[in-house]
Each structure stands twice: as C-alpha cells, then as structure tokens.
Design a protein around this motif. Sequence first.
Motif, PDB file in Angstrom:
ATOM      1  N   VAL A   1       0.851  -1.190   0.000  1.00  0.00           N
ATOM      2  CA  VAL A   1       0.000   0.000   0.000  1.00  0.00           C
ATOM      3  C   VAL A   1       0.888   1.242   0.000  1.00  0.00           C
ATOM      4  O   VAL A   1       2.088   1.165   0.224  1.00  0.00           O
ATOM      5  CB  VAL A   1      -0.952   0.034   1.220  1.00  0.00           C
ATOM      6  N   GLY A   2       0.268   2.399  -0.193  1.00  0.00           N
ATOM      7  CA  GLY A   2       1.008   3.649  -0.181  1.00  0.00           C
ATOM      8  C   GLY A   2       1.422   4.041   1.232  1.00  0.00           C
ATOM      9  O   GLY A   2       0.733   3.743   2.207  1.00  0.00           O
ATOM     10  N   ALA A   3       2.552   4.727   1.317  1.00  0.00           N
ATOM     11  CA  ALA A   3       3.058   5.179   2.611  1.00  0.00           C
ATOM     12  C   ALA A   3       2.074   6.117   3.300  1.00  0.00           C
ATOM     13  O   ALA A   3       1.999   6.143   4.531  1.00  0.00           O
ATOM     14  CB  ALA A   3       4.412   5.861   2.429  1.00  0.00           C
ATOM     15  N   GLU A   4       1.303   6.868   2.519  1.00  0.00           N
ATOM     16  CA  GLU A   4       0.321   7.788   3.106  1.00  0.00           C
ATOM     17  C   GLU A   4      -0.706   7.033   3.936  1.00  0.00           C
ATOM     18  O   GLU A   4      -1.113   7.491   5.007  1.00  0.00           O
ATOM     19  CB  GLU A   4      -0.395   8.605   2.019  1.00  0.00           C
ATOM     20  N   ARG A   5      -1.131   5.869   3.444  1.00  0.00           N
ATOM     21  CA  ARG A   5      -2.117   5.063   4.175  1.00  0.00           C
ATOM     22  C   ARG A   5      -1.548   4.542   5.486  1.00  0.00           C
ATOM     23  O   ARG A   5      -2.239   4.502   6.509  1.00  0.00           O
ATOM     24  CB  ARG A   5      -2.607   3.905   3.312  1.00  0.00           C
ATOM     25  N   VAL A   6      -0.284   4.140   5.463  1.00  0.00           N
ATOM     26  CA  VAL A   6       0.353   3.644   6.683  1.00  0.00           C
ATOM     27  C   VAL A   6       0.542   4.794   7.671  1.00  0.00           C
ATOM     28  O   VAL A   6       0.271   4.642   8.865  1.00  0.00           O
ATOM     29  CB  VAL A   6       1.686   2.941   6.371  1.00  0.00           C
ATOM     30  N   TYR A   7       0.979   5.952   7.188  1.00  0.00           N
ATOM     31  CA  TYR A   7       1.126   7.112   8.063  1.00  0.00           C
ATOM     32  C   TYR A   7      -0.205   7.446   8.736  1.00  0.00           C
ATOM     33  O   TYR A   7      -0.256   7.689   9.944  1.00  0.00           O
ATOM     34  CB  TYR A   7       1.650   8.318   7.283  1.00  0.00           C
ATOM     35  N   GLU A   8      -1.281   7.426   7.967  1.00  0.00           N
ATOM     36  CA  GLU A   8      -2.608   7.697   8.533  1.00  0.00           C
ATOM     37  C   GLU A   8      -2.971   6.652   9.591  1.00  0.00           C
ATOM     38  O   GLU A   8      -3.505   6.981  10.645  1.00  0.00           O
ATOM     39  CB  GLU A   8      -3.665   7.724   7.428  1.00  0.00           C
ATOM     40  N   ALA A   9      -2.655   5.397   9.305  1.00  0.00           N
ATOM     41  CA  ALA A   9      -2.946   4.324  10.266  1.00  0.00           C
ATOM     42  C   ALA A   9      -2.152   4.508  11.554  1.00  0.00           C
ATOM     43  O   ALA A   9      -2.642   4.213  12.643  1.00  0.00           O
ATOM     44  CB  ALA A   9      -2.636   2.963   9.646  1.00  0.00           C
ATOM     45  N   PHE A  10      -0.925   5.018  11.445  1.00  0.00           N
ATOM     46  CA  PHE A  10      -0.054   5.196  12.603  1.00  0.00           C
ATOM     47  C   PHE A  10      -0.356   6.472  13.387  1.00  0.00           C
ATOM     48  O   PHE A  10       0.088   6.601  14.522  1.00  0.00           O
ATOM     49  CB  PHE A  10       1.411   5.240  12.176  1.00  0.00           C
ATOM     50  N   THR A  11      -1.074   7.414  12.778  1.00  0.00           N
ATOM     51  CA  THR A  11      -1.284   8.704  13.453  1.00  0.00           C
ATOM     52  C   THR A  11      -2.751   9.059  13.656  1.00  0.00           C
ATOM     53  O   THR A  11      -3.116   9.556  14.718  1.00  0.00           O
ATOM     54  CB  THR A  11      -0.607   9.850  12.677  1.00  0.00           C
ATOM     55  N   VAL A  12      -3.596   8.817  12.662  1.00  0.00           N
ATOM     56  CA  VAL A  12      -5.010   9.179  12.755  1.00  0.00           C
ATOM     57  C   VAL A  12      -5.837   8.028  13.334  1.00  0.00           C
ATOM     58  O   VAL A  12      -6.618   8.223  14.258  1.00  0.00           O
ATOM     59  CB  VAL A  12      -5.564   9.599  11.367  1.00  0.00           C
ATOM     60  N   LYS A  13      -5.628   6.824  12.795  1.00  0.00           N
ATOM     61  CA  LYS A  13      -6.401   5.664  13.247  1.00  0.00           C
ATOM     62  C   LYS A  13      -5.882   5.083  14.559  1.00  0.00           C
ATOM     63  O   LYS A  13      -6.574   4.300  15.202  1.00  0.00           O
ATOM     64  CB  LYS A  13      -6.362   4.570  12.180  1.00  0.00           C
ATOM     65  N   SER A  14      -4.656   5.426  14.920  1.00  0.00           N
ATOM     66  CA  SER A  14      -4.052   4.898  16.142  1.00  0.00           C
ATOM     67  C   SER A  14      -2.991   5.876  16.641  1.00  0.00           C
ATOM     68  O   SER A  14      -2.785   6.926  16.054  1.00  0.00           O
ATOM     69  CB  SER A  14      -3.405   3.532  15.875  1.00  0.00           C
ATOM     70  N   ASP A  15      -2.310   5.460  17.693  1.00  0.00           N
ATOM     71  CA  ASP A  15      -1.224   6.258  18.240  1.00  0.00           C
ATOM     72  C   ASP A  15       0.109   5.518  18.140  1.00  0.00           C
ATOM     73  O   ASP A  15       1.017   5.757  18.926  1.00  0.00           O
ATOM     74  CB  ASP A  15      -1.527   6.622  19.692  1.00  0.00           C
ATOM     75  N   ILE A  16       0.216   4.630  17.160  1.00  0.00           N
ATOM     76  CA  ILE A  16       1.399   3.779  17.034  1.00  0.00           C
ATOM     77  C   ILE A  16       2.681   4.595  16.855  1.00  0.00           C
ATOM     78  O   ILE A  16       3.704   4.263  17.448  1.00  0.00           O
ATOM     79  CB  ILE A  16       1.220   2.760  15.887  1.00  0.00           C
ATOM     80  N   LEU A  17       2.645   5.645  16.089  1.00  0.00           N
ATOM     81  CA  LEU A  17       3.865   6.422  15.857  1.00  0.00           C
ATOM     82  C   LEU A  17       4.369   7.059  17.150  1.00  0.00           C
ATOM     83  O   LEU A  17       5.534   6.877  17.520  1.00  0.00           O
ATOM     84  CB  LEU A  17       3.652   7.489  14.786  1.00  0.00           C
ATOM     85  N   ASN A  18       3.502   7.779  17.838  1.00  0.00           N
ATOM     86  CA  ASN A  18       3.938   8.535  19.015  1.00  0.00           C
ATOM     87  C   ASN A  18       3.889   7.769  20.335  1.00  0.00           C
ATOM     88  O   ASN A  18       4.433   8.226  21.331  1.00  0.00           O
ATOM     89  CB  ASN A  18       3.121   9.821  19.154  1.00  0.00           C
ATOM     90  N   ARG A  19       3.236   6.605  20.342  1.00  0.00           N
ATOM     91  CA  ARG A  19       3.166   5.841  21.594  1.00  0.00           C
ATOM     92  C   ARG A  19       3.907   4.509  21.503  1.00  0.00           C
ATOM     93  O   ARG A  19       3.986   3.787  22.495  1.00  0.00           O
ATOM     94  CB  ARG A  19       1.724   5.616  22.022  1.00  0.00           C
ATOM     95  N   TYR A  20       4.436   4.171  20.312  1.00  0.00           N
ATOM     96  CA  TYR A  20       5.213   2.933  20.204  1.00  0.00           C
ATOM     97  C   TYR A  20       6.519   3.136  19.435  1.00  0.00           C
ATOM     98  O   TYR A  20       7.594   2.927  19.981  1.00  0.00           O
ATOM     99  CB  TYR A  20       4.386   1.805  19.574  1.00  0.00           C
TER     100      TYR A  20
END
Length: 81
Positions: free
Chosen positions: A31-50
């Motif tokens: 998938v596109g990186a934009e979708r993963v970024y959205e999943a990590f930041t909008v749909k979840s807190d994976i980027l900033n909490r993991y």
Amino acid sequence: MTKKKSSTIQTDRELEFAIFCIENVASYLGVGAERVYEAFTVKSDILNRYIIPCFDILHTQGKEYIVDDILTVMKEKGVEV
C-alpha cells in the motif's frame, strides 16, 4: 506490548527512523506510505506511543524484525490500512 509514554519526534534520526518504518510497512503490505502514516497517526497512536518511544531499542534491529514487530502491534490494536 507495554504501554509507553507518548513521545513526539525530537531528532533527525527519529524522523528518519519513522519514515523507514512507514515506508517498509507500506512496502510489505503493498500500500502507499500515506495510508500507513494515517494508520499510525489518525487511526491509532502507534507512531507517538510505540515507534518513537521504542526508537532506542527498535533501531538496533533488522528491517524484517522491525516490520514484523510493528505488524504485531497493529494487529494487537486492531489497526488496518
């Protein structure tokens, strides 16, 4: 997975690592990186909490381990792209 304190990107190395994680998970999932970024930041807190709080440990691992670990976290949190 243990609860980590929320953390934002503070250094160029953390930013580069975040991009590395997003691009490699996207590539693995086809998938596109934009979708993963959205999943990590909008749909979840994976980027900033993991990913960023675990930077010191994660960045010492190989790409396959990092991607597998993040995919496990996504599954545990019910995050889909």
